[in-house]
Enzyme design. Sequence first.
Site, PDB file in Angstrom:
ATOM      1  N   TYR A   1       0.864  -1.193   0.000  1.00 56.14           N
ATOM      2  CA  TYR A   1       0.000   0.000   0.000  1.00 56.14           C
ATOM      3  C   TYR A   1       0.893   1.234   0.000  1.00 56.14           C
ATOM      4  O   TYR A   1       1.871   1.279  -0.734  1.00 56.14           O
ATOM      5  CB  TYR A   1      -0.990  -0.075   1.171  1.00 56.14           C
ATOM      6  CG  TYR A   1      -2.191   0.825   0.988  1.00 56.14           C
ATOM      7  CD1 TYR A   1      -2.971   0.745  -0.162  1.00 56.14           C
ATOM      8  CD2 TYR A   1      -2.530   1.767   1.949  1.00 56.14           C
ATOM      9  CE1 TYR A   1      -4.054   1.579  -0.353  1.00 56.14           C
ATOM     10  CE2 TYR A   1      -3.620   2.599   1.768  1.00 56.14           C
ATOM     11  CZ  TYR A   1      -4.380   2.506   0.609  1.00 56.14           C
ATOM     12  OH  TYR A   1      -5.456   3.330   0.428  1.00 56.14           O
TER      13      TYR A   1
ATOM     14  N   LYS B   1     -19.560 -20.859 -10.738  1.00 60.51           N
ATOM     15  CA  LYS B   1     -18.777 -20.654 -11.959  1.00 60.51           C
ATOM     16  C   LYS B   1     -17.348 -20.264 -11.604  1.00 60.51           C
ATOM     17  O   LYS B   1     -16.381 -20.696 -12.241  1.00 60.51           O
ATOM     18  CB  LYS B   1     -19.429 -19.564 -12.797  1.00 60.51           C
ATOM     19  CG  LYS B   1     -19.084 -19.615 -14.266  1.00 60.51           C
ATOM     20  CD  LYS B   1     -19.935 -20.626 -14.990  1.00 60.51           C
ATOM     21  CE  LYS B   1     -19.751 -20.509 -16.491  1.00 60.51           C
ATOM     22  NZ  LYS B   1     -20.734 -21.276 -17.234  1.00 60.51           N
TER      23      LYS B   1
ATOM     24  N   GLU C   1     -23.511 -14.550 -17.875  1.00 61.70           N
ATOM     25  CA  GLU C   1     -24.095 -15.796 -17.409  1.00 61.70           C
ATOM     26  C   GLU C   1     -25.577 -15.617 -17.097  1.00 61.70           C
ATOM     27  O   GLU C   1     -25.976 -14.605 -16.501  1.00 61.70           O
ATOM     28  CB  GLU C   1     -23.362 -16.261 -16.149  1.00 61.70           C
ATOM     29  CG  GLU C   1     -23.654 -17.677 -15.742  1.00 61.70           C
ATOM     30  CD  GLU C   1     -22.961 -18.700 -16.620  1.00 61.70           C
ATOM     31  OE1 GLU C   1     -23.378 -19.872 -16.571  1.00 61.70           O
ATOM     32  OE2 GLU C   1     -22.017 -18.352 -17.351  1.00 61.70           O
ATOM     33  N   ASP C   2     -26.379 -16.592 -17.506  1.00 56.90           N
ATOM     34  CA  ASP C   2     -27.778 -16.695 -17.089  1.00 56.90           C
ATOM     35  C   ASP C   2     -28.567 -15.422 -17.380  1.00 56.90           C
ATOM     36  O   ASP C   2     -29.273 -14.888 -16.521  1.00 56.90           O
ATOM     37  CB  ASP C   2     -27.851 -17.047 -15.597  1.00 56.90           C
ATOM     38  CG  ASP C   2     -27.379 -18.462 -15.327  1.00 56.90           C
ATOM     39  OD1 ASP C   2     -27.151 -19.209 -16.288  1.00 56.90           O
ATOM     40  OD2 ASP C   2     -27.233 -18.825 -14.149  1.00 56.90           O
TER      41      ASP C   2
ATOM     42  N   ASP D   1     -23.720 -19.366 -21.910  1.00 51.75           N
ATOM     43  CA  ASP D   1     -24.964 -20.078 -22.222  1.00 51.75           C
ATOM     44  C   ASP D   1     -25.196 -20.150 -23.723  1.00 51.75           C
ATOM     45  O   ASP D   1     -25.863 -21.072 -24.213  1.00 51.75           O
ATOM     46  CB  ASP D   1     -26.159 -19.396 -21.551  1.00 51.75           C
ATOM     47  CG  ASP D   1     -26.008 -19.365 -20.045  1.00 51.75           C
ATOM     48  OD1 ASP D   1     -25.844 -20.428 -19.442  1.00 51.75           O
ATOM     49  OD2 ASP D   1     -26.021 -18.267 -19.476  1.00 51.75           O
TER      50      ASP D   1
ATOM     51  N   ALA E   1     -35.239 -22.117 -29.113  1.00 48.27           N
ATOM     52  CA  ALA E   1     -34.698 -20.966 -29.841  1.00 48.27           C
ATOM     53  C   ALA E   1     -34.248 -19.878 -28.880  1.00 48.27           C
ATOM     54  O   ALA E   1     -34.390 -18.690 -29.149  1.00 48.27           O
ATOM     55  CB  ALA E   1     -35.737 -20.421 -30.818  1.00 48.27           C
TER      56      ALA E   1
ATOM     57  N   ALA F   1     -30.880 -18.807 -26.090  1.00 45.07           N
ATOM     58  CA  ALA F   1     -29.466 -18.488 -26.269  1.00 45.07           C
ATOM     59  C   ALA F   1     -28.699 -19.651 -26.870  1.00 45.07           C
ATOM     60  O   ALA F   1     -27.976 -19.501 -27.863  1.00 45.07           O
ATOM     61  CB  ALA F   1     -28.863 -18.088 -24.920  1.00 45.07           C
ATOM     62  N   ALA F   2     -28.836 -20.844 -26.284  1.00 50.81           N
ATOM     63  CA  ALA F   2     -28.053 -21.995 -26.734  1.00 50.81           C
ATOM     64  C   ALA F   2     -28.469 -22.451 -28.119  1.00 50.81           C
ATOM     65  O   ALA F   2     -27.616 -22.773 -28.957  1.00 50.81           O
ATOM     66  CB  ALA F   2     -28.189 -23.139 -25.732  1.00 50.81           C
TER      67      ALA F   2
ATOM     68  N   ASN G   1     -32.164 -30.230 -18.892  1.00 48.01           N
ATOM     69  CA  ASN G   1     -31.622 -30.740 -17.632  1.00 48.01           C
ATOM     70  C   ASN G   1     -32.472 -30.248 -16.462  1.00 48.01           C
ATOM     71  O   ASN G   1     -32.801 -29.066 -16.428  1.00 48.01           O
ATOM     72  CB  ASN G   1     -30.178 -30.238 -17.468  1.00 48.01           C
ATOM     73  CG  ASN G   1     -29.282 -31.222 -16.750  1.00 48.01           C
ATOM     74  OD1 ASN G   1     -29.749 -32.255 -16.272  1.00 48.01           O
ATOM     75  ND2 ASN G   1     -28.017 -30.897 -16.666  1.00 48.01           N
TER      76      ASN G   1
ATOM     77  N   ASN H   1     -20.629 -27.713 -20.249  1.00 44.83           N
ATOM     78  CA  ASN H   1     -19.887 -26.507 -20.622  1.00 44.83           C
ATOM     79  C   ASN H   1     -18.524 -26.402 -19.959  1.00 44.83           C
ATOM     80  O   ASN H   1     -17.665 -25.650 -20.427  1.00 44.83           O
ATOM     81  CB  ASN H   1     -20.707 -25.255 -20.287  1.00 44.83           C
ATOM     82  CG  ASN H   1     -21.813 -25.002 -21.267  1.00 44.83           C
ATOM     83  OD1 ASN H   1     -22.260 -25.920 -21.947  1.00 44.83           O
ATOM     84  ND2 ASN H   1     -22.282 -23.776 -21.362  1.00 44.83           N
TER      85      ASN H   1
END
Length: 424
Positions: free
Chosen positions: A48, A103, A145-146, A171, A204, A206-207, A295, A327
Amino acid sequence: MSQTGDNQDADYEINQAALEYHAQPRPGKISVEVTKPAETARDLSLAYTPGVAEPVRRIADNPDDAYRYTAKGNLVGVITDGTAVLGLGRVGSLAGKPVMEGKGVLFKHFADIDVFDIEVNAGTPQEFIDTVRRIAPTFGGINLEDIAAPHCFEIEQALIEQLDIPVFHDDQHGTAIIIAAGLLNALELQGKRLEDAQIVVLGAGAAGIAAVRLLVAMGAGRNNILVIDRKGVIHTGREDLNPFKFGVAADTGKRTLEDAMEGVDVFIGVSGPDLVTKGMLASMAPRPVVFALSNPVPEIRPEVAESVRDDMIMATGRSDYPNQVNNVLGFPFIFRGALDVRASRINEAMQIAAAHALKDLTHEPVPQEVLAAYGVESLEFSPEYILPKPLDPRLRDIVSPAVARAAIQSGVAWGEWPAHYPAM
């Protein structure tokens, strides 16, 4: 006790174990560690004030020095708005935090990448974009994510355009890459080619849309793919399509999933449970490939599918069946390769390189330590082994250099070839 009762007991047990796992001995799954000595007065003066002033001055003069004097180059932001968390839907950003921490565990465990998880309360996509753009200097890369479709497409594209670090919606692209790798191997085993295969994609979001885009980029015939959403086949005559769905619309007279499945070589499900019937499966072409990835309950359960077809190759999203599309085979090693050469983005060439690296690794002899980890005597390229196992230690050594090489060759890398990588 009935099978339903057994399942309920098992669900209760795993839920209670998960709560205990997350709560004890300290809440959460990740922490921040100090990487430099902090034991003496001199250590503190270097960490510091006054010592920290010199790297500050260097970075102010040359922003690239942040990669030399800070953790930026090995730090990924895992960021969500909580609108599409796992299979739970729009639970909100705070409720998504356990997933984002999870994650972080996977990034660190598999690729030694540090993570800050960021949960954003955003009322609109633009608010989310603005928030991420403003905090982006902290990171060497951003894993979205998500985030629900169709906003996820808009958000990712805007951030890719506005930032000079990799932005990757796992995703979308993570799932698409693993699907592509497994599909190439499955088609090879079935004596078919991606260029000729007739493909149905159920879902139809994201994936699904990302998988179509990547498969087309890798050689699939655009006119050979039908995509189905809740209203049926996405065709050019529909007037309810957003731009992203219109991009995968087909000029076809088929309107239902049942219509679409007849005579096709490949089914890819990224939708919901038990949506494919025995009759639909029976109507597919000889030697079909079935990726039922919903899933925890697939679009058609393997035991049901196997009662109808004995000539298929099947994959699911579950670890208790062969050929799990997971993934974790991709994102840690894709980011590792991108960070190691300071890529400014994860482009299509890098995604294709990752898919081919995964495909090729499956053809190699499997080390004994992997067999021991999964309690099996052998694994070899076959209808029940079309993707590497997540605990295969070769993934980092194979996938990351392939991604890094593609980054350099496609002109998006700012850094040099890492000395610890095999010769380029």
